[in-house]
Design an enzyme around this catalytic site. Structure first.
Site, PDB file in Angstrom:
ATOM      1  N   GLU A  23     -36.754  31.206  37.661  1.00 48.90           N
ATOM      2  CA  GLU A  23     -35.557  31.588  37.953  1.00 48.90           C
ATOM      3  C   GLU A  23     -35.817  33.008  39.155  1.00 48.90           C
ATOM      4  O   GLU A  23     -37.264  33.650  38.392  1.00 48.90           O
ATOM      5  CB  GLU A  23     -34.885  32.460  36.557  1.00 48.90           C
ATOM      6  CG  GLU A  23     -34.202  31.224  35.777  1.00 48.90           C
ATOM      7  CD  GLU A  23     -33.793  32.607  34.440  1.00 48.90           C
ATOM      8  OE1 GLU A  23     -33.055  31.316  33.898  1.00 48.90           O
ATOM      9  OE2 GLU A  23     -33.254  33.822  34.957  1.00 48.90           O
TER      10      GLU A  23
ATOM     11  N   GLU B 207     -28.822  45.088  32.094  1.00 53.71           N
ATOM     12  CA  GLU B 207     -30.454  44.547  32.177  1.00 53.71           C
ATOM     13  C   GLU B 207     -30.826  45.548  30.805  1.00 53.71           C
ATOM     14  O   GLU B 207     -30.644  46.888  31.157  1.00 53.71           O
ATOM     15  CB  GLU B 207     -31.210  45.072  33.248  1.00 53.71           C
ATOM     16  CG  GLU B 207     -31.004  43.611  34.468  1.00 53.71           C
ATOM     17  CD  GLU B 207     -30.982  41.876  34.256  1.00 53.71           C
ATOM     18  OE1 GLU B 207     -31.477  41.597  33.287  1.00 53.71           O
ATOM     19  OE2 GLU B 207     -30.667  41.820  34.559  1.00 53.71           O
TER      20      GLU B 207
END
Lengths: 272, 406
Positions: free
Chosen positions: A51, A62
């Site tokens: 990824e 995040e």
């Protein structure tokens, strides 16, 4: 069709009887050249899929490690176009390891869905994960990716009930990404006893392999998840190695790859 | 002009997906989607429930102090020599700004939903203070995310929030301003999905927030419209409000949307000037994109990275704008102009000296354009401005800008 690369990889691993190790790194972290070195070294370290994050100024889902990675990447002037350049260079040396781009919608919207999808396919990317684009909003993006032969990989979460799971799975291909904990990346710890039934549920709803991420930091956690899921994703723990290297003034690449190798080893031997 | 309002076709927005034309929507992580959909259902039920509205109205009357007066600003009118200038006095609300209208509505909804923990973001601290206030009133724990830059420049409001029992968490991620505070609040919400209610302070964010905050703030325009009809026997020719996220402006505009003869004018913060790049004028200087759960006009660089806003007014210092404003802008129903830091400061002083009202720096931006609008309209016309906050919180910033020490 680039989608085939993801399907082929999962089919091969299924034949081997093991889960995939998916390594997440941020493009341009700590700078473009070092992130290219890291990217190039990941398959050798044991990453089955990669990824590749592209930075956004406001990464709402995040935790601190990936927030900081995005800030380092932006400070190094990384753009979405430069991220695709990394993929293009990687493909000159590796045509088998799938690369899934991961980030937030605005840079992609800013490029234009059709033009971006075509450029991403041309560079050799295989899939796209957009954190802030739920199924309800992703019709035009899904159309553009379909036309370019790129998988749209959607996220399912602990809050996603069965009715929604059907909606989430509808236009997903390649694999489903199960967010193992309600929270941001790299904060809480994934618990395999809670994850196992969810993986079964997501697999049944989608008919796709299920990758689990968001709470896996150690080889022990990765192995535990690899016993119940089709793939274990590790991101924060890898970008933390970049941060640690910068703090001690050492090169980032070896530190990240050593960590990746330990995680890959744990996943490979989890079901042995 | 009709004294009674025609059917408001603008009321059909947003659609079921939370769209105002091309703007709005629900761009959130999957973990939050079920919560956002749940909020949508809960708000729709509350909106349709007369007992909810009655309870809200009771608190607005007896706790917030509504209706706020409509005031003829006679000396400013004489000063500019044009249209009659009226102020909607929302600075007289409890806590000193319009923010509490929305907080009162949302806290009642949060309790109705059985939520036991309230989080909020704040820039200048006005929304944080209003949220801390209603949390104190109803006995709910309150956590306010505030950029560390703003914590430093808005110390009195941080202390107020603490006095009200709220925990202020300084946000150091990103650039430490309002947008980062909103990111951090979203991160909290995604982590505490079961018990937490996110009380957003402006008419932005994922659906249903833009519509819900607009509805709660529409008390401003609804009252002002009725008050104007009573005092002048007619509607105003123009209504004017400052815009950061745009909640006071949409609250003023919305009840006038169907009154086609009424010009709606939003004033964005031009900071050091639009050409300087240091401003907060998302409509004038930005372009459409997706941030904080909605599609709207944003300040962004060529790669789609969000650019920091700049304004002397912390309350306008946001790189986006509510999606309904983006829609009204593109539809041409509302006009959007801007005022610089310096123009706002001049208007701030003028209002204090001529009307005996110290306005917040936010509505001082609106006032900075009102003089021209009044002159442009000419005598026998009426311009209505929302004086959405009082300036007590800004005296340190203003003293600083004027080179004075207090």
């Amino acid at each position: 069709m680039t989608k085939a690369r993801i399907d082929d990889r999962f089919a091969a691993l299924k034949a081997e009887g093991r889960a995939a190790f998916i390594a997440y790194i941020m493009a341009g972290d700590p700078d473009l050249e070092q992130s290219f070195e890291i990217l190039s070294g990941l398959p050798g370290a044991g990453a089955d899929l990669i990824e590749l994050g592209f930075p956004f100024s406001d990464p709402m889902a995040e935790g601190v490690p990936i927030q900081r990675a995005a800030q380092r990447s932006l400070a190094a002037k990384t753009t979405l176009a430069k991220t695709l350049d990394l993929v293009r260079r990687f493909r000159l040396q590796d045509t088998a390891t799938p690369i899934v781009l991961m980030g937030y919608l605005n840079p992609v919207l800013n490029w234009g869905f059709e033009a971006f999808a075509a450029a991403a396919a041309d560079a050799g990317a295989d899939g796209l994960i957009i954190v802030d684009c739920p199924p309800e909003e992703s019709g035009p993006l899904a159309d553009a990716l379909d036309a370019a032969g790129i998988s749209l990989i959607r996220l399912a979460a602990p809050t996603t009930d069965d009715a929604r799971l059907a909606i989430v799975a509808r236009r997903t291909s390649g694999f489903m990404y199960y967010v193992s904990v309600a929270g941001v990346t790299g904060a809480k710890e994934a618990d395999e006893t809670a994850v196992a039934p969810a993986v079964v549920r997501v697999r049944q709803a989608s008919g796709l392999p299920v990758a689990v991420g968001f709470g896996i930091k150690t080889p022990e956690r990765a192995a535990a998840i690899a016993r119940v899921a089709d793939a274990a994703v590790v991101g924060s723990a890898l970008v933390d190695e970049v941060a640690a290297a910068l703090a001690e003034g050492s090169p980032a690449t070896p530190k990240v790859l050593v960590k990746a190798a330990a995680l890959a080893q744990a996943v490979r031997t989890a079901r042995a | 002009m009709n004294a009674t309002s025609p059917p408001n076709t603008w009321d059909s927005y947003p659609d079921v997906n939370g769209r105002f034309g091309d703007f709005g929507g629900r761009y959130v992580a999957e973990t939050l989607m079920p919560l956002v959909l749940d909020l949508d259902r809960a708000y729709a039920a509350a909106k349709a429930d007369p007992s909810f509205q009655a309870e809200l109205n009771g608190y607005l009357t007896h706790y917030v102090g509504r209706p706020s007066p409509l005031y003829f600003a006679e000396r400013l009118t004489q000063h500019f020599g044009g249209a009659k200038i009226y102020f909607k006095r929302d600075e007289l609300n409890h806590t000193g700004a319009h923010k509490i209208n929305n907080c009162m509505g949302q806290i009642l909804l949060a309790m109705r939903m059985g939520k036991t923990r309230i989080i909020a973001e704040t820039g200048a601290g006005q929304h944080g203070v209003a949220t801390a206030t209603v949390c104190a009133r109803f006995g709910l724990p309150c956590i306010v995310y505030m950029g560390e830059t703003d914590v430093e420049r808005q110390k009195p409001n941080v202390f107020r929030m603490n006095l009200l029992g709220a925990e202020v968490r300084p946000v150091t991620s990103g650039t430490g301003t309002l947008k980062d505070a909103m990111n951090e609040a979203m991160r909290d919400w995604v982590t505490n999905v079961a018990d937490t209610y996110y009380l957003i302070g402006t008419a932005a964010g994922p659906h249903p927030y833009p519509a819900m905050v607009r509805d709660f703030q529409s008390v401003i325009g609804t009252e002002a419209r009725a008050q104007m009809l009573q005092m002048e026997g007619r509607l105003p020719d123009a209504v004017v409000a400052c815009i950061g996220g745009g909640s006071n402006a949409i609250g003023l505009f919305h009840p006038f949307l169907a009154d086609e003869g009424v010009r709606l004018i939003g004033v964005e913060a031009a900071g050091h000037g639009l050409e300087s790049g240091l401003h907060a004028a998302s409509l004038t200087g930005g372009r459409p994109g997706v941030l904080h759960g909605n599609k709207t006009y944003l300040l962004q660089d060529p790669d789609g990275q969000i650019i920091d806003a700049h304004s002397i007014s912390a309350g306008l210092d946001y790189p986006g704008i509510g999606p309904e404003h983006a829609f009204l802008h593109d539809a041409g129903r509302a006009e959007y102009v801007s005022a610089t830091d310096e123009e706002a400061l001049d208007a701030f002083k003028l209002c204090a000296e001529l009307e005996g009202i110290i306005p917040a720096l936010e509505p001082a931006h609106a006032l900075a354009r009102v003089g021209e609008i009044a002159k442009d309209l000419g005598p026998d016309r009426i311009v209505l401005m929302n004086l959405c906050g009082r300036g007590d919180k800004d005296i340190f910033t203003v003293a600083d800008a004027l080179g004075r020490r207090i």
